[in-house]
Design a protein around this motif. Structure first.
Motif, PDB file in Angstrom:
ATOM      1  N   TYR A 270       6.078  -7.827   7.573  1.00 22.52           N
ATOM      2  CA  TYR A 270       5.003  -6.838   7.431  1.00 22.52           C
ATOM      3  C   TYR A 270       5.504  -5.446   7.830  1.00 22.52           C
ATOM      4  O   TYR A 270       5.209  -4.453   7.150  1.00 22.52           O
ATOM      5  N   LEU A 274       5.510  -2.058   5.680  1.00 21.69           N
ATOM      6  CA  LEU A 274       4.911  -0.832   6.207  1.00 21.69           C
ATOM      7  C   LEU A 274       5.907   0.325   6.155  1.00 21.69           C
ATOM      8  O   LEU A 274       5.553   1.448   5.742  1.00 21.69           O
ATOM      9  N   TYR A 278       5.466   3.809   3.834  1.00 21.68           N
ATOM     10  CA  TYR A 278       5.392   5.146   4.432  1.00 21.68           C
ATOM     11  C   TYR A 278       6.648   5.973   4.129  1.00 21.68           C
ATOM     12  O   TYR A 278       6.554   7.194   3.977  1.00 21.68           O
ATOM     13  N   SER A 283       0.745   6.546  -0.882  1.00 20.24           N
ATOM     14  CA  SER A 283      -0.533   6.778  -0.203  1.00 20.24           C
ATOM     15  C   SER A 283      -1.621   5.793  -0.627  1.00 20.24           C
ATOM     16  O   SER A 283      -2.543   5.519   0.147  1.00 20.24           O
ATOM     17  N   PHE A 286      -1.822   2.977   1.860  1.00 24.72           N
ATOM     18  CA  PHE A 286      -1.948   3.249   3.299  1.00 24.72           C
ATOM     19  C   PHE A 286      -3.082   2.437   3.931  1.00 24.72           C
ATOM     20  O   PHE A 286      -2.895   1.760   4.945  1.00 24.72           O
ATOM     21  N   ILE A 287      -4.270   2.507   3.345  1.00 25.99           N
ATOM     22  CA  ILE A 287      -5.425   1.805   3.921  1.00 25.99           C
ATOM     23  C   ILE A 287      -5.263   0.283   3.799  1.00 25.99           C
ATOM     24  O   ILE A 287      -5.452  -0.441   4.794  1.00 25.99           O
ATOM     25  N   ILE A 289      -2.577  -1.599   3.665  1.00 31.37           N
ATOM     26  CA  ILE A 289      -1.546  -2.148   4.544  1.00 31.37           C
ATOM     27  C   ILE A 289      -1.974  -2.062   6.009  1.00 31.37           C
ATOM     28  O   ILE A 289      -1.609  -2.924   6.820  1.00 31.37           O
ATOM     29  N   LYS A 290      -2.768  -1.044   6.354  1.00 35.45           N
ATOM     30  CA  LYS A 290      -3.291  -0.958   7.725  1.00 35.45           C
ATOM     31  C   LYS A 290      -4.298  -2.079   7.994  1.00 35.45           C
ATOM     32  O   LYS A 290      -4.306  -2.674   9.080  1.00 35.45           O
ATOM     33  N   ILE A 291      -5.135  -2.366   6.992  1.00 37.45           N
ATOM     34  CA  ILE A 291      -6.112  -3.458   7.145  1.00 37.45           C
ATOM     35  C   ILE A 291      -5.387  -4.789   7.319  1.00 37.45           C
ATOM     36  O   ILE A 291      -5.739  -5.597   8.190  1.00 37.45           O
ATOM     37  N   GLY A 293      -2.457  -5.184   8.524  1.00 31.87           N
ATOM     38  CA  GLY A 293      -1.847  -5.159   9.854  1.00 31.87           C
ATOM     39  C   GLY A 293      -2.827  -5.509  10.954  1.00 31.87           C
ATOM     40  O   GLY A 293      -2.497  -6.281  11.867  1.00 31.87           O
ATOM     41  N   LEU A 294      -4.039  -4.982  10.874  1.00 27.32           N
ATOM     42  CA  LEU A 294      -5.064  -5.284  11.879  1.00 27.32           C
ATOM     43  C   LEU A 294      -5.427  -6.769  11.857  1.00 27.32           C
ATOM     44  O   LEU A 294      -5.553  -7.408  12.910  1.00 27.32           O
TER      45      LEU A 294
END
Length: 341
Positions: A270, A274, A278, A283, A286-287, A289-291, A293-294
């Motif tokens: 992961y 990421l 980046y 872009s 971005f959202i 991959i962050k979700i 990750g969480l």
């Protein structure tokens, strides 16, 4: 009238709404299936009754019949021999609910797909028929799994359990994919190499299968420490050479070892994704991959807590539920990177 209702725009709305309902039912099915396993309820119904099993026991005679059938299998004779009929009813209801949901999903899928086929033709819905085939096949695999625990075992085969769970997640993923296509989600023009998110999803599927081994063998109740397994990184009741034997996945300690370390591998992979996103300033990702990750972080934390508390049922269930979110978000990520539309 019907022709006007089924124009291209409305068709997408109707079918996507229907698929969203099926998705919800499949999610509930996976959760109930997990709880059925965690409560050791899966062998409480010892016969496959495709139609008559739709209704639960309606009187005391029905309950006695089901209980007497359960008394004939090894799980009762060797493990639950002191169980009362009231205790039996608790495990029965979990298994009955699981089978009821399976039938409900089949019905809720079959009749709408027939209706849409009449209106739109088979060609545009052939992917949905493949999903329906998997749903039917899943019912067969469910019984194949249960039958493994009725003769000379007190539990079902963890291999068959893993297959049953994996197919459930494949069905969920395929339904979501069709749903995303119908919603005309804007795909990213910035593309990672397709194999990168695909490998990530495959790793998660493999981890889910190993997790089913852990659950099926009660491997989460041993080595309830982290980050070490007892006093060392490698389980001290096994030899490293055991990893290369044909029976490696029959060893609960090694199965837990694999489950732990595959989680680390997935997390590292992961971080690579990421970094690539980046570094290339993709872009659009971005959202998502962050979700991911969480959810992945929550999944790992819940996995650790599940171990530390000896596979306590609420934590173990939350650990499985988080895997549903992880798969769903990963399928969405893969879809964004595809050329589906």
């Amino acid at each position: 009238m019907y022709i006007n209702l089924m124009n291209e725009g409305n068709k997408n709305i109707y079918i996507s709404s229907w698929l969203l309902l099926i998705t919800l039912l499949v999610v509930i099915m996976i959760i109930v299936g997990g709880l059925t396993r965690l409560t050791d309820s899966g062998l409480s119904i010892t016969e496959w009754q495709l139609f008559s099993g739709f209704l639960p026991p309606l009187n005391n005679n029905d309950w006695e019949n089901y209980f007497n059938l359960y008394k004939k299998i090894p799980e009762f004779k060797l493990q639950n021999y002191s169980m009362t009929i009231d205790e039996f009813k608790i495990i029965f209801w979990w298994e009955w609910a699981h089978r009821f949901l399976g039938r409900l999903i089949g019905i809720c899928f079959l009749f709408p797909v027939i209706y849409f086929t009449i209106k739109l033709g088979f060609k545009s819905l052939k992917n949905l028929y493949f999903i329906f085939f998997l749903i039917c096949f899943q019912g067969f695999i469910g019984w194949y799994m249960v039958s493994s625990g009725l003769i000379d075992r007190v539990d079902v085969s963890h291999y068959r359990l893993a297959l049953h769970l994996l197919i459930a997640f494949i069905i969920l993923s395929l339904i979501l994919w069709e749903y995303f296509k119908l919603k005309n989600i804007k795909l990213s023009h910035q593309k990672l190499k397709l194999y990168l998110p695909l490998i990530f999803l495959i790793l998660i599927f493999f981890q889910i299968s190993i997790g089913a081994f852990v659950s099926g063998m009660d491997a989460g109740t041993i080595y309830n420490s982290w980050p070490l397994m007892g006093s060392s990184f490698f389980p001290d009741d096994s030899k490293f050479s055991d990893i290369f034997t044909i029976t490696v996945f029959n060893n609960p300690s090694l199965v837990q070892f694999f489950h732990r370390n595959l989680a680390y591998i997935i997390f590292i992979y992961y971080l690579i994704l990421l970094y690539k996103i980046y570094r290339n300033n993709f872009s659009r990702y971005f959202i998502p991959i962050k979700i991911i990750g969480l959810i992945l972080f929550a999944q790992i934390v819940l996995g650790i807590l599940t171990l530390l508390f000896g596979a306590q049922i609420y934590l173990a269930s939350m650990h499985q539920i988080s895997s549903i979110f992880l798969v769903s978000s990963s399928v969405y990520f893969l879809y964004l990177n595809s050329n589906s539309n």
